[in-house]
Design a protein around this motif. Structure first.
Motif, PDB file in Angstrom:
ATOM      1  N   MET A  11      -3.169  18.586  11.178  1.00 35.37           N
ATOM      2  CA  MET A  11      -2.340  19.741  10.808  1.00 35.37           C
ATOM      3  C   MET A  11      -1.637  20.333  12.028  1.00 35.37           C
ATOM      4  SD  MET A  11      -2.375  19.929   7.700  1.00 35.37           S
ATOM      5  CE  MET A  11      -3.272  18.866   6.590  1.00 35.37           C
ATOM      6  N   GLU A  31      -6.667  22.974  21.987  1.00 35.40           N
ATOM      7  CA  GLU A  31      -7.746  22.204  21.360  1.00 35.40           C
ATOM      8  C   GLU A  31      -9.022  22.396  22.178  1.00 35.40           C
ATOM      9  OE1 GLU A  31      -8.499  20.365  18.600  1.00 35.40           O
ATOM     10  OE2 GLU A  31     -10.422  20.190  19.625  1.00 35.40           O
ATOM     11  N   ARG A  32     -10.081  22.813  21.491  1.00 34.57           N
ATOM     12  CA  ARG A  32     -11.309  23.130  22.237  1.00 34.57           C
ATOM     13  C   ARG A  32     -12.026  21.869  22.735  1.00 34.57           C
ATOM     14  NH1 ARG A  32     -15.624  23.792  17.276  1.00 34.57           N
ATOM     15  NH2 ARG A  32     -15.081  21.706  16.634  1.00 34.57           N
ATOM     16  N   ALA A  39     -12.115  15.891  11.909  1.00 37.93           N
ATOM     17  CA  ALA A  39     -11.935  15.347  10.551  1.00 37.93           C
ATOM     18  C   ALA A  39     -10.767  14.370  10.472  1.00 37.93           C
ATOM     19  CB  ALA A  39     -11.718  16.494   9.568  1.00 37.93           C
ATOM     20  N   SER A  40      -9.712  14.658  11.227  1.00 34.71           N
ATOM     21  CA  SER A  40      -8.487  13.873  11.056  1.00 34.71           C
ATOM     22  C   SER A  40      -8.651  12.410  11.453  1.00 34.71           C
ATOM     23  CB  SER A  40      -7.350  14.520  11.843  1.00 34.71           C
ATOM     24  OG  SER A  40      -7.140  15.832  11.368  1.00 34.71           O
ATOM     25  N   ALA A  44     -10.890   8.557   5.688  1.00 38.47           N
ATOM     26  CA  ALA A  44     -10.709   7.188   5.203  1.00 38.47           C
ATOM     27  C   ALA A  44      -9.237   6.792   5.207  1.00 38.47           C
ATOM     28  CB  ALA A  44     -11.278   7.068   3.796  1.00 38.47           C
ATOM     29  N   GLY A  45      -8.359   7.779   5.072  1.00 40.83           N
ATOM     30  CA  GLY A  45      -6.927   7.488   5.150  1.00 40.83           C
ATOM     31  C   GLY A  45      -6.277   7.112   3.834  1.00 40.83           C
ATOM     32  N   MET A  46      -6.965   7.392   2.715  1.00 47.39           N
ATOM     33  CA  MET A  46      -6.331   7.100   1.420  1.00 47.39           C
ATOM     34  C   MET A  46      -5.198   8.085   1.161  1.00 47.39           C
ATOM     35  SD  MET A  46      -9.438   6.384  -1.198  1.00 47.39           S
ATOM     36  CE  MET A  46     -10.379   7.798  -0.671  1.00 47.39           C
ATOM     37  N   VAL A 175     -10.034  28.758  21.557  1.00 45.66           N
ATOM     38  CA  VAL A 175      -9.477  30.067  21.202  1.00 45.66           C
ATOM     39  C   VAL A 175     -10.650  30.973  20.833  1.00 45.66           C
ATOM     40  CG1 VAL A 175      -8.025  31.333  19.575  1.00 45.66           C
ATOM     41  CG2 VAL A 175      -7.255  29.138  20.503  1.00 45.66           C
ATOM     42  N   HIS A 333      -9.246  20.181   2.599  1.00 47.07           N
ATOM     43  CA  HIS A 333     -10.384  19.497   1.990  1.00 47.07           C
ATOM     44  C   HIS A 333     -10.241  17.971   2.018  1.00 47.07           C
ATOM     45  CE1 HIS A 333     -13.413  19.119  -1.522  1.00 47.07           C
ATOM     46  NE2 HIS A 333     -14.039  19.306  -0.388  1.00 47.07           N
ATOM     47  N   ARG A 334     -10.168  17.316   0.846  1.00 47.51           N
ATOM     48  CA  ARG A 334     -10.214  15.842   0.778  1.00 47.51           C
ATOM     49  C   ARG A 334      -8.861  15.185   1.028  1.00 47.51           C
ATOM     50  NH1 ARG A 334     -14.307  13.563  -2.672  1.00 47.51           N
ATOM     51  NH2 ARG A 334     -12.789  12.072  -3.446  1.00 47.51           N
ATOM     52  N   GLY A 336      -6.161  16.109   3.436  1.00 43.93           N
ATOM     53  CA  GLY A 336      -5.369  16.580   4.576  1.00 43.93           C
ATOM     54  C   GLY A 336      -4.490  15.504   5.194  1.00 43.93           C
ATOM     55  N   ILE A 337      -4.927  14.266   5.153  1.00 45.69           N
ATOM     56  CA  ILE A 337      -4.078  13.196   5.699  1.00 45.69           C
ATOM     57  C   ILE A 337      -2.856  13.053   4.794  1.00 45.69           C
ATOM     58  CG2 ILE A 337      -3.970  10.732   6.264  1.00 45.69           C
ATOM     59  CD1 ILE A 337      -5.812  12.364   8.152  1.00 45.69           C
ATOM     60  N   LEU A 338      -3.118  13.000   3.494  1.00 45.96           N
ATOM     61  CA  LEU A 338      -2.026  12.898   2.518  1.00 45.96           C
ATOM     62  C   LEU A 338      -1.011  14.033   2.690  1.00 45.96           C
ATOM     63  CD1 LEU A 338      -0.821  11.799  -0.205  1.00 45.96           C
ATOM     64  CD2 LEU A 338      -2.412  13.329  -1.377  1.00 45.96           C
TER      65      LEU A 338
HETATM   66  C1  LIG Z   1     -15.353  11.730   5.485  1.00 45.04           C
HETATM   67  C2  LIG Z   1     -13.956  12.195   5.244  1.00 45.04           C
HETATM   68  C3  LIG Z   1     -13.055  11.388   4.553  1.00 45.04           C
HETATM   69  C4  LIG Z   1     -11.751  11.831   4.324  1.00 45.04           C
HETATM   70  N1  LIG Z   1     -10.860  11.004   3.695  1.00 45.04           N
HETATM   71  C5  LIG Z   1      -9.586  11.423   3.474  1.00 45.04           C
HETATM   72  C6  LIG Z   1      -8.644  10.557   2.865  1.00 45.04           C
HETATM   73  O1  LIG Z   1      -8.959   9.413   2.531  1.00 45.04           O
HETATM   74  N2  LIG Z   1      -7.373  11.022   2.651  1.00 45.04           N
HETATM   75  C7  LIG Z   1      -6.989  12.287   3.018  1.00 45.04           C
HETATM   76  O2  LIG Z   1      -5.832  12.661   2.784  1.00 45.04           O
HETATM   77  N3  LIG Z   1      -7.876  13.128   3.624  1.00 45.04           N
HETATM   78  C8  LIG Z   1      -9.154  12.726   3.850  1.00 45.04           C
HETATM   79  N4  LIG Z   1     -10.062  13.565   4.443  1.00 45.04           N
HETATM   80  C9  LIG Z   1      -9.657  14.951   4.708  1.00 45.04           C
HETATM   81  C10 LIG Z   1      -8.899  15.099   6.015  1.00 45.04           C
HETATM   82  O3  LIG Z   1      -9.543  14.375   7.028  1.00 45.04           O
HETATM   83  C11 LIG Z   1      -8.830  16.587   6.394  1.00 45.04           C
HETATM   84  O4  LIG Z   1      -8.360  17.369   5.318  1.00 45.04           O
HETATM   85  C12 LIG Z   1      -7.876  16.780   7.588  1.00 45.04           C
HETATM   86  O5  LIG Z   1      -8.148  15.854   8.604  1.00 45.04           O
HETATM   87  C13 LIG Z   1      -8.005  18.187   8.142  1.00 45.04           C
HETATM   88  O6  LIG Z   1      -7.198  18.249   9.295  1.00 45.04           O
HETATM   89  P1  LIG Z   1      -7.238  19.522  10.232  1.00 45.04           P
HETATM   90  O7  LIG Z   1      -6.228  19.297  11.280  1.00 45.04           O
HETATM   91  O8  LIG Z   1      -7.139  20.734   9.363  1.00 45.04           O
HETATM   92  O9  LIG Z   1      -8.744  19.541  10.793  1.00 45.04           O
HETATM   93  P2  LIG Z   1      -9.462  18.741  12.072  1.00 45.04           P
HETATM   94  O10 LIG Z   1      -8.940  17.361  12.110  1.00 45.04           O
HETATM   95  O11 LIG Z   1     -10.880  18.973  11.896  1.00 45.04           O
HETATM   96  O12 LIG Z   1      -8.834  19.503  13.287  1.00 45.04           O
HETATM   97  C14 LIG Z   1      -9.155  20.830  13.606  1.00 45.04           C
HETATM   98  C15 LIG Z   1      -9.187  20.928  15.118  1.00 45.04           C
HETATM   99  O13 LIG Z   1      -9.322  22.288  15.494  1.00 45.04           O
HETATM  100  C16 LIG Z   1     -10.134  22.343  16.650  1.00 45.04           C
HETATM  101  N5  LIG Z   1     -10.673  23.704  16.781  1.00 45.04           N
HETATM  102  C17 LIG Z   1     -11.548  24.322  15.956  1.00 45.04           C
HETATM  103  N6  LIG Z   1     -11.802  25.569  16.389  1.00 45.04           N
HETATM  104  C18 LIG Z   1     -11.061  25.755  17.514  1.00 45.04           C
HETATM  105  C19 LIG Z   1     -10.892  26.841  18.425  1.00 45.04           C
HETATM  106  N7  LIG Z   1     -11.522  28.009  18.258  1.00 45.04           N
HETATM  107  N8  LIG Z   1     -10.063  26.669  19.491  1.00 45.04           N
HETATM  108  C20 LIG Z   1      -9.391  25.496  19.685  1.00 45.04           C
HETATM  109  N9  LIG Z   1      -9.525  24.444  18.852  1.00 45.04           N
HETATM  110  C21 LIG Z   1     -10.339  24.567  17.767  1.00 45.04           C
HETATM  111  C22 LIG Z   1     -11.197  21.288  16.378  1.00 45.04           C
HETATM  112  O14 LIG Z   1     -11.852  20.869  17.569  1.00 45.04           O
HETATM  113  C23 LIG Z   1     -10.369  20.187  15.724  1.00 45.04           C
HETATM  114  O15 LIG Z   1      -9.911  19.232  16.666  1.00 45.04           O
HETATM  115  C24 LIG Z   1     -11.352  13.125   4.741  1.00 45.04           C
HETATM  116  C25 LIG Z   1     -12.248  13.917   5.464  1.00 45.04           C
HETATM  117  C26 LIG Z   1     -13.533  13.462   5.726  1.00 45.04           C
HETATM  118  C27 LIG Z   1     -14.463  14.318   6.530  1.00 45.04           C
END
Ligand SMILES: Cc1cc2nc3c(=O)[nH]c(=O)nc-3n(C[C@H](O)[C@H](O)[C@H](O)COP(=O)(O)OP(=O)(O)OC[C@H]3O[C@@H](n4cnc5c(N)ncnc54)[C@H](O)[C@@H]3O)c2cc1C
Length: 354
Positions: A11, A31-32, A39-40, A44-46, A175, A333-334, A336-338
């Motif tokens: 994101m 990024e901490r 999570a990203s 699985a990347g579907m 942060v 949630h499930r 985020g990649i999409l």
């Molecule tokens: C097992 C699993 C399978 C999945 N499969 C799929 C799938 O097939 N298809 C799909 O579309 N989605 C899938 N998802 C969901 C998807 O991975 C997430 O919705 C998405 O990656 C969320 O992205 P994000 O950037 O919000 O979070 P993250 O990737 O978790 O990134 C958040 C970042 O914020 C940083 N951070 C947190 N707090 C602070 C702070 N105070 N200061 C600085 N940095 C901070 C963290 O270190 C982290 O790097 C899956 C998730 C999981 C766990």
């Protein structure tokens, strides 16, 4: 205009890239820990728009996001030099009994009425699509347009592209607070810097901290709680590669990358941020995967991992927040990649037009 983004997951980086593309010059991603490594990169990347959507509105959003991915993958390749592994491999959602088959029949009819490609197939037809499929299925829904990307590659591409676009990426910086003055977010305070603390002023702050979003001090308490839902995954390696389609059945999915690597998942666990792969989790995923594609029993169990889906009641939080100057890109949630590129577009709209 300075924009500060909290979190370098899909994101944070996709939003940074979109803002840079629209001409915002001063973007800082904080990024901490390790950029892209939560999570990203664990996903699985579907890109399972039809299988994952729960109602017509969600399906429309998900399908638009999925169908825009091929072009985004090309853009990312051009701007980063990294191939994100986009493949329109199709997905079979399996019914193991007549009751599930009836439910699939209804979904297929609804998808077709909406102009989407979906087919109810019997065992013979399903095995023509995926010869490695178990003989135990009562039937399946075939969604030919479902696709996948390779999340670690996607994050490598995004990180390379944002840096090339001039975005400042600071890692190892946490942060510790969102700073508010006169009812407006005016920046953040960080720790993990040589002086202990540093204040960073910004015209806009974007919260993209995934499942940790509600833990960032200063986030308005009126926002829905983002809580972690742990998911475990494992990597099997087939030599030679055999399974070629995404297979899904009752909480188990098998995502073949096409080169012998097969991602198998998953679990949905309410255990906070306990970073553990459990015996029961691995047992469930292995049993479910071998059940749908028996040949996987001969594959090498190569790696296991877990991470945390950011779940928000009511769905993803995208765009302006109740606190002026603070924007949201979290709670996916499930899916985020999409939804990454679609979210980046919406958040960039909100920030640039603010
Ligand atoms: C097992 C699993 C399978 C999945 N499969 C799929 C799938 O097939 N298809 C799909 O579309 N989605 C899938 N998802 C969901 C998807 O991975 C997430 O919705 C998405 O990656 C969320 O992205 P994000 O950037 O919000 O979070 P993250 O990737 O978790 O990134 C958040 C970042 O914020 C940083 N951070 C947190 N707090 C602070 C702070 N105070 N200061 C600085 N940095 C901070 C963290 O270190 C982290 O790097 C899956 C998730 C999981 C766990």
């Amino acid at each position: 205009m300075r924009v500060v983004i909290i979190g370098a997951g899909v994101m944070g980086t996709a939003t940074a890239l979109e803002l840079a593309r629209r001409g915002v010059r001063d973007i800082v991603v904080l990024e901490r820990a390790v950029p892209g490594a939560e999570a990203s990169s664990a996903a699985a990347g579907m890109l399972a728009a039809q299988m994952e959507s729960k109602n017509e509105a969600e399906r429309a959003t998900f399908v638009t996001a999925r169908d825009g991915y091929a072009a985004w993958a090309e853009e990312l390749r051009a701007s980063s030099g990294v191939d994100v592994g986009y493949r329109r491999c199709g997905a079979l959602e399996l019914a193991m009994n007549d009751e599930s088959l009836e439910a699939l029949r209804t979904r297929v009819a609804s998808d077709r009425a909406a102009g989407l490609r979906a087919e109810l197939v019997d065992l013979g037809q399903a095995r023509e699509i995926e010869p490695e499929l178990t003989a135990k299925v009562a039937g399946a829904a075939w969604f030919a347009d479902e696709a996948q990307v390779d999340p670690p590659q996607l994050l490598r591409a995004l990180l390379a592209a944002v840096v090339r676009a001039g975005v400042v990426l600071r890692s190892g910086v946490t942060v510790s607070s969102i700073v508010e003055e006169a009812g407006r977010c005016v920046g953040v305070e960080v720790t993990g810097v040589p002086d202990g603390r540093e204040a960073i002023r910004a015209d806009a702050v974007i919260l993209a901290a995934g499942s940790w979003s509600s833990l960032v001090p200063g986030v308005p308490s009126t926002l829905p709680l983002v809580r972690p839902v742990r998911g475990q995954l494992l990597l099997l390696e087939e030599r030679p590669p055999r399974v070629s389609r995404i297979l899904a059945s009752h909480g188990t999915y098998v995502v073949p990358r096409g080169d012998g690597r097969v991602i198998c998942g998953s679990t949905m666990e309410d255990v906070g941020h306990r970073r553990e792969v459990t015996a029961a989790g691995v047992q469930k995923i292995l049993a479910g995967s071998i059940d749908v594609a028996p040949c996987l029993g001969m594959a090498e169990l190569s790696r296991v991992w877990c991470n945390f889906r950011p779940h928000a009641e009511g769905g993803p939080q995208i765009g302006p927040s109740p606190l002026a100057g603070l924007f949201l890109a979290t709670g996916h949630h499930r899916n985020g990649i999409l939804l990454a590129k679609a979210t980046a577009d919406l958040v960039a709209d909100a920030v640039v037009d603010r």
